[in-house]
Design a protein around this motif. Structure first.
Motif, PDB file in Angstrom:
ATOM      1  N   VAL A  66       0.835  -1.204   0.000  1.00 17.42           N
ATOM      2  CA  VAL A  66       0.000   0.000   0.000  1.00 17.42           C
ATOM      3  C   VAL A  66       0.869   1.252   0.000  1.00 17.42           C
ATOM      4  O   VAL A  66       0.582   2.229  -0.707  1.00 17.42           O
ATOM      5  CB  VAL A  66      -0.957  -0.001   1.207  1.00 17.42           C
ATOM      6  N   HIS A 102      -4.929   1.773  -6.836  1.00 17.63           N
ATOM      7  CA  HIS A 102      -5.776   2.029  -5.672  1.00 17.63           C
ATOM      8  C   HIS A 102      -6.813   0.927  -5.503  1.00 17.63           C
ATOM      9  O   HIS A 102      -7.048   0.437  -4.388  1.00 17.63           O
ATOM     10  CB  HIS A 102      -6.463   3.384  -5.844  1.00 17.63           C
ATOM     11  N   THR A 150      -5.315  -1.053  -2.149  1.00 19.90           N
ATOM     12  CA  THR A 150      -5.879  -0.561  -0.884  1.00 19.90           C
ATOM     13  C   THR A 150      -6.694  -1.615  -0.130  1.00 19.90           C
ATOM     14  O   THR A 150      -6.565  -1.730   1.095  1.00 19.90           O
ATOM     15  CB  THR A 150      -6.737   0.696  -1.134  1.00 19.90           C
ATOM     16  N   ILE A 163     -13.157   2.680   0.693  1.00 19.09           N
ATOM     17  CA  ILE A 163     -12.291   3.220   1.738  1.00 19.09           C
ATOM     18  C   ILE A 163     -12.962   3.111   3.108  1.00 19.09           C
ATOM     19  O   ILE A 163     -12.337   2.727   4.100  1.00 19.09           O
ATOM     20  CB  ILE A 163     -11.940   4.690   1.444  1.00 19.09           C
ATOM     21  N   GLU A 196      -3.655  10.784   6.269  1.00 22.59           N
ATOM     22  CA  GLU A 196      -3.434   9.457   5.686  1.00 22.59           C
ATOM     23  C   GLU A 196      -2.000   9.013   5.920  1.00 22.59           C
ATOM     24  O   GLU A 196      -1.742   7.842   6.234  1.00 22.59           O
ATOM     25  CB  GLU A 196      -3.728   9.513   4.186  1.00 22.59           C
TER      26      GLU A 196
END
Length: 219
Positions: free
Chosen positions: A39, A73, A77, A150, A200
């Motif tokens: 990641v 992503h 993720t 997310i 983040e």
């Protein structure tokens, strides 16, 4: 200013990655917890592409690099779900032997990847966008608030952090996640698109610190 922030983030992630790999208490071996490194690599690429957008300029190259941001992503993720299971396996014998937990986490990860590809990439058009002096390509269809993928990944990490706090009295991962959630829920008005990415960065640092902590006490 945003360009410099994205450059800083890319460098900071690279430093965290190198520090994490060098700080491994034993010879590095790939495990579920190592997905946090994957990641971080994705975040290095993400921030480097955004930071270099103005230099590269509008065109096929920048459009391709930004499309790669979306694909990375979508695939990378959700693997933080594996990272969460890897931590839990270090704390409790039940987690290490549970095939149900492994199967459930595999299904969650696969489902999140498929969902993000279908809703965030396929049939979406990228267009150049200038924002706070930064040039990038974004999807034409934009939604308000953080993506569902997310939120679900954060939910898995939050539940994991609560279990870790209860079992081993380690509150730092939970605290970092709470900070991230607050800044995602409350609509702070920053004159920048990059400032919130700093939270983040804080989260990823705490995930690496948490990984190192549990690997040290279990070795």
């Amino acid at each position: 200013m945003d360009t410099f922030l994205y450059i800083f983030y890319a460098i900071a992630y690279a430093v965290i990655l190198i520090w994490s790999l060098r700080a491994t208490p034993t010879q590095f071996r790939w495990s579920m917890r190592s997905f946090v490194h994957l990641v971080i690599i994705g975040l290095i690429f993400d921030n480097a592409v955004i930071a270099s957008g103005k230099v590269i300029g509008e065109g096929e190259l920048l459009a391709f690099l930004n499309e790669m941001r979306y694909w990375l992503h979508a695939f990378i993720t959700p693997t933080l779900v594996f990272y969460a299971l890897g931590l839990l396996r270090l704390t409790n014998e039940k987690w290490r032997k549970s095939r149900l937990a492994l199967g459930s986490f595999l299904l969650i990860t696969a489902g999140l990847i498929v969902y993000e590809i279908q809703t965030g990439i396929l049939n979406k058009t990228l267009e150049p966008v200038w924002e706070y002096g930064v040039l990038r390509y974004n999807t034409v269809e934009s939604s308000s608030g953080p993506p569902i993928m997310i939120l679900l990944v954060m939910a898995v990490l939050l539940v994991t952090s609560i279990i870790l706090w209860k079992l081993t009295k380690w509150p730092w991962m939970f605290g970092a996640l709470c900070i991230i959630l607050v800044f995602n829920v409350i609509p702070f008005d920053f004159a920048s698109s990059a400032v919130t990415n700093g939270f983040e960065l804080l989260l990823m640092l705490l995930l690496v610190v948490t990984k190192r902590h549990y690997e040290k006490i279990s070795s």
